[in-house]
Design a protein around this motif. Sequence first.
Motif, PDB file in Angstrom:
ATOM      1  N   PHE A  58       0.830  -1.182  -0.048  1.00  0.00           N
ATOM      2  CA  PHE A  58       0.011  -0.111  -0.027  1.00  0.00           C
ATOM      3  C   PHE A  58       0.702   1.506  -0.162  1.00  0.00           C
ATOM      4  CE2 PHE A  58      -1.752   3.274   2.777  1.00  0.00           C
ATOM      5  CZ  PHE A  58      -2.708   3.956   2.061  1.00  0.00           C
ATOM      6  N   GLU A  59       1.881   1.384   0.850  1.00  0.00           N
ATOM      7  CA  GLU A  59       2.867   2.489   0.997  1.00  0.00           C
ATOM      8  C   GLU A  59       3.366   2.656  -0.318  1.00  0.00           C
ATOM      9  OE1 GLU A  59       5.130   1.906   4.343  1.00  0.00           O
ATOM     10  OE2 GLU A  59       3.575   2.450   5.686  1.00  0.00           O
ATOM     11  N   ALA A  60       3.942   1.568  -0.918  1.00  0.00           N
ATOM     12  CA  ALA A  60       4.799   1.720  -2.134  1.00  0.00           C
ATOM     13  C   ALA A  60       3.746   2.121  -3.333  1.00  0.00           C
ATOM     14  CB  ALA A  60       5.469   0.466  -2.665  1.00  0.00           C
ATOM     15  N   LEU A  61       2.670   1.494  -3.256  1.00  0.00           N
ATOM     16  CA  LEU A  61       1.615   1.957  -4.432  1.00  0.00           C
ATOM     17  C   LEU A  61       1.129   3.377  -4.259  1.00  0.00           C
ATOM     18  CD1 LEU A  61      -0.725   1.089  -6.654  1.00  0.00           C
ATOM     19  CD2 LEU A  61      -1.982   0.437  -4.626  1.00  0.00           C
ATOM     20  N   HIS A 115      -8.546   7.269  -7.933  1.00  0.00           N
ATOM     21  CA  HIS A 115      -7.754   5.968  -7.856  1.00  0.00           C
ATOM     22  C   HIS A 115      -7.163   5.850  -6.443  1.00  0.00           C
ATOM     23  CE1 HIS A 115      -5.580   2.559 -10.184  1.00  0.00           C
ATOM     24  NE2 HIS A 115      -5.293   2.259  -8.818  1.00  0.00           N
ATOM     25  N   ILE A 116      -6.404   7.032  -6.286  1.00  0.00           N
ATOM     26  CA  ILE A 116      -5.681   7.188  -4.796  1.00  0.00           C
ATOM     27  C   ILE A 116      -6.746   7.027  -3.816  1.00  0.00           C
ATOM     28  CG2 ILE A 116      -4.425   8.813  -3.326  1.00  0.00           C
ATOM     29  CD1 ILE A 116      -2.959   9.815  -6.005  1.00  0.00           C
ATOM     30  N   SER A 117      -7.897   7.868  -3.882  1.00  0.00           N
ATOM     31  CA  SER A 117      -8.837   7.976  -2.805  1.00  0.00           C
ATOM     32  C   SER A 117      -9.428   6.352  -2.615  1.00  0.00           C
ATOM     33  CB  SER A 117     -10.004   8.863  -3.257  1.00  0.00           C
ATOM     34  OG  SER A 117     -10.648   8.499  -4.391  1.00  0.00           O
ATOM     35  N   LYS A 118      -9.616   5.835  -3.785  1.00  0.00           N
ATOM     36  CA  LYS A 118     -10.178   4.299  -3.562  1.00  0.00           C
ATOM     37  C   LYS A 118      -9.184   3.341  -2.868  1.00  0.00           C
ATOM     38  CE  LYS A 118     -13.322   1.486  -4.475  1.00  0.00           C
ATOM     39  NZ  LYS A 118     -14.584   1.600  -3.909  1.00  0.00           N
ATOM     40  N   VAL A 119      -7.885   3.550  -3.076  1.00  0.00           N
ATOM     41  CA  VAL A 119      -7.042   2.680  -2.709  1.00  0.00           C
ATOM     42  C   VAL A 119      -6.890   3.152  -1.004  1.00  0.00           C
ATOM     43  CG1 VAL A 119      -4.344   2.218  -2.318  1.00  0.00           C
ATOM     44  CG2 VAL A 119      -5.488   2.529  -4.602  1.00  0.00           C
ATOM     45  N   GLU A 120      -6.971   4.361  -0.506  1.00  0.00           N
ATOM     46  CA  GLU A 120      -6.922   4.733   0.626  1.00  0.00           C
ATOM     47  C   GLU A 120      -8.100   4.294   1.300  1.00  0.00           C
ATOM     48  OE1 GLU A 120      -4.484   9.030   0.507  1.00  0.00           O
ATOM     49  OE2 GLU A 120      -6.494   9.180   0.249  1.00  0.00           O
ATOM     50  N   GLU A 121      -9.345   4.139   0.833  1.00  0.00           N
ATOM     51  CA  GLU A 121     -10.547   3.639   1.331  1.00  0.00           C
ATOM     52  C   GLU A 121     -10.607   2.213   1.420  1.00  0.00           C
ATOM     53  OE1 GLU A 121     -15.126   3.297   0.192  1.00  0.00           O
ATOM     54  OE2 GLU A 121     -13.878   4.141  -1.168  1.00  0.00           O
ATOM     55  N   LEU A 122      -9.790   1.618   0.573  1.00  0.00           N
ATOM     56  CA  LEU A 122      -9.842  -0.002   0.844  1.00  0.00           C
ATOM     57  C   LEU A 122      -8.952  -0.378   1.932  1.00  0.00           C
ATOM     58  CD1 LEU A 122      -9.606  -0.965  -2.871  1.00  0.00           C
ATOM     59  CD2 LEU A 122     -11.576  -1.605  -1.156  1.00  0.00           C
ATOM     60  N   TYR A 123      -7.477   0.428   1.995  1.00  0.00           N
ATOM     61  CA  TYR A 123      -6.723   0.065   3.032  1.00  0.00           C
ATOM     62  C   TYR A 123      -7.237   0.548   4.439  1.00  0.00           C
ATOM     63  CZ  TYR A 123      -2.238  -0.191   5.564  1.00  0.00           C
ATOM     64  OH  TYR A 123      -1.298  -0.623   6.273  1.00  0.00           O
ATOM     65  N   GLU A 124      -8.044   1.584   4.552  1.00  0.00           N
ATOM     66  CA  GLU A 124      -8.730   2.061   5.698  1.00  0.00           C
ATOM     67  C   GLU A 124      -9.401   0.964   6.274  1.00  0.00           C
ATOM     68  OE1 GLU A 124     -11.437   5.717   7.865  1.00  0.00           O
ATOM     69  OE2 GLU A 124     -10.583   5.717   5.641  1.00  0.00           O
ATOM     70  N   ALA A 176      -9.652  -6.903  -3.685  1.00  0.00           N
ATOM     71  CA  ALA A 176     -10.159  -5.728  -4.374  1.00  0.00           C
ATOM     72  C   ALA A 176      -8.920  -4.811  -4.448  1.00  0.00           C
ATOM     73  CB  ALA A 176     -11.154  -5.079  -3.309  1.00  0.00           C
ATOM     74  N   LEU A 177      -8.077  -4.831  -3.586  1.00  0.00           N
ATOM     75  CA  LEU A 177      -6.648  -4.019  -3.685  1.00  0.00           C
ATOM     76  C   LEU A 177      -6.020  -4.307  -4.664  1.00  0.00           C
ATOM     77  CD1 LEU A 177      -5.490  -1.450  -2.313  1.00  0.00           C
ATOM     78  CD2 LEU A 177      -4.236  -2.875  -0.734  1.00  0.00           C
ATOM     79  N   ILE A 236       0.587  -9.032 -13.898  1.00  0.00           N
ATOM     80  CA  ILE A 236      -0.288  -8.262 -13.183  1.00  0.00           C
ATOM     81  C   ILE A 236       0.285  -8.368 -11.827  1.00  0.00           C
ATOM     82  CG2 ILE A 236      -2.745  -7.970 -12.205  1.00  0.00           C
ATOM     83  CD1 ILE A 236      -2.636  -7.521 -15.068  1.00  0.00           C
ATOM     84  N   PRO A 237       0.441  -7.192 -11.150  1.00  0.00           N
ATOM     85  CA  PRO A 237       0.806  -7.254  -9.645  1.00  0.00           C
ATOM     86  C   PRO A 237       0.068  -8.131  -8.885  1.00  0.00           C
ATOM     87  CG  PRO A 237       1.322  -5.102 -10.645  1.00  0.00           C
ATOM     88  CD  PRO A 237       0.494  -5.747 -11.459  1.00  0.00           C
ATOM     89  N   ASN A 238       0.725  -8.835  -7.918  1.00  0.00           N
ATOM     90  CA  ASN A 238       0.159  -9.427  -6.807  1.00  0.00           C
ATOM     91  C   ASN A 238       0.673  -9.052  -5.452  1.00  0.00           C
ATOM     92  OD1 ASN A 238      -0.160 -12.159  -5.193  1.00  0.00           O
ATOM     93  ND2 ASN A 238      -0.918 -12.880  -6.891  1.00  0.00           N
TER      94      ASN A 238
END
Length: 294
Positions: A58-61, A115-124, A176-177, A236-238
């Motif tokens: 998550f931090e790298a992404l 995209h950034i907001s969605k990633v942050e929402e998922l990680y939260e 989902a992430l 595709i990253p894993n």
Amino acid sequence: RSCSFTGFSTVQSRKLAKSLSRSSVRSRMSLKPPKAYNSLQKGALIWDPKPLQVKKIFEALKKGLNEYLEAHQAELDYLSGRHKDTKRNSRLAFYYDLDKQIRSVERYIRKLEFHISKVEELYEAYCIQCRLRDGATNMRHAFSLSPSTKASRESLVELCKNFQECTEDMCFIEGALEVHLGEFHVKMKGLVGFARLCPGDQYEVFVRLGRQKWRLRGKIETDDSQTWDEEEKIFIPNLHEKFEIKVTELRGLATVLVGVVTCDSINFFTTKPQAIVVDITELGTIKLQLEVLW
């Protein structure tokens, strides 16, 4: 945070157990994993979530996405400045072309921000489920140390159920992430072996990332150049898998293993192409050069 549950009454523990179950992420978020993630479907085998690995990715992404956002914002500022100058000079054709470019960059910036907001929402949401899961684990441990009663056994069953739900939700969010990780374009740059590589030598390189595979063959030419039957592959990253690279030398009908190495993908989430040099042999006498563009 770890908590002590020694002073909890049975009623309090039941209330907390119920509140944990009501916090299921799927009751609050509409996350629909694509068909590619069959392991996330209902009733499928649930693997063990790995919060530390997810945090690293998550931090790298997020860092990589912010780099892309800054680069496009700088491009937008540059185009906007030229747009104003062109407007004053009344070069209409060039002016409208710049206007078109600006609108395109603005649209891309909005997509990046979403995209950034969605990633942050998922990680939260992932972190919330992780804390709830840890809380259920601590409570189960506390109940296991206390005298067994009917009420405590019922609470323990409820906590086990909550623990399982949180585990499933964490795995669900991990899938989902993964959808938001983008693509890795891997280019083959060749082998480096100094005296180990001779004209006529043939090699096979096998690259694996989870279930994704890339097998290619190459030959050392008389002028020391190399020819490969493929030059680029999209992966595709894993979240959990690393790149596994295996190199074998082809000698007629026989094959000789040169070496097998693994490579983490965390450093690939960046705007610039990453040149990767991997030691295939333990002494580094043969190296593999790859270029990864995210």
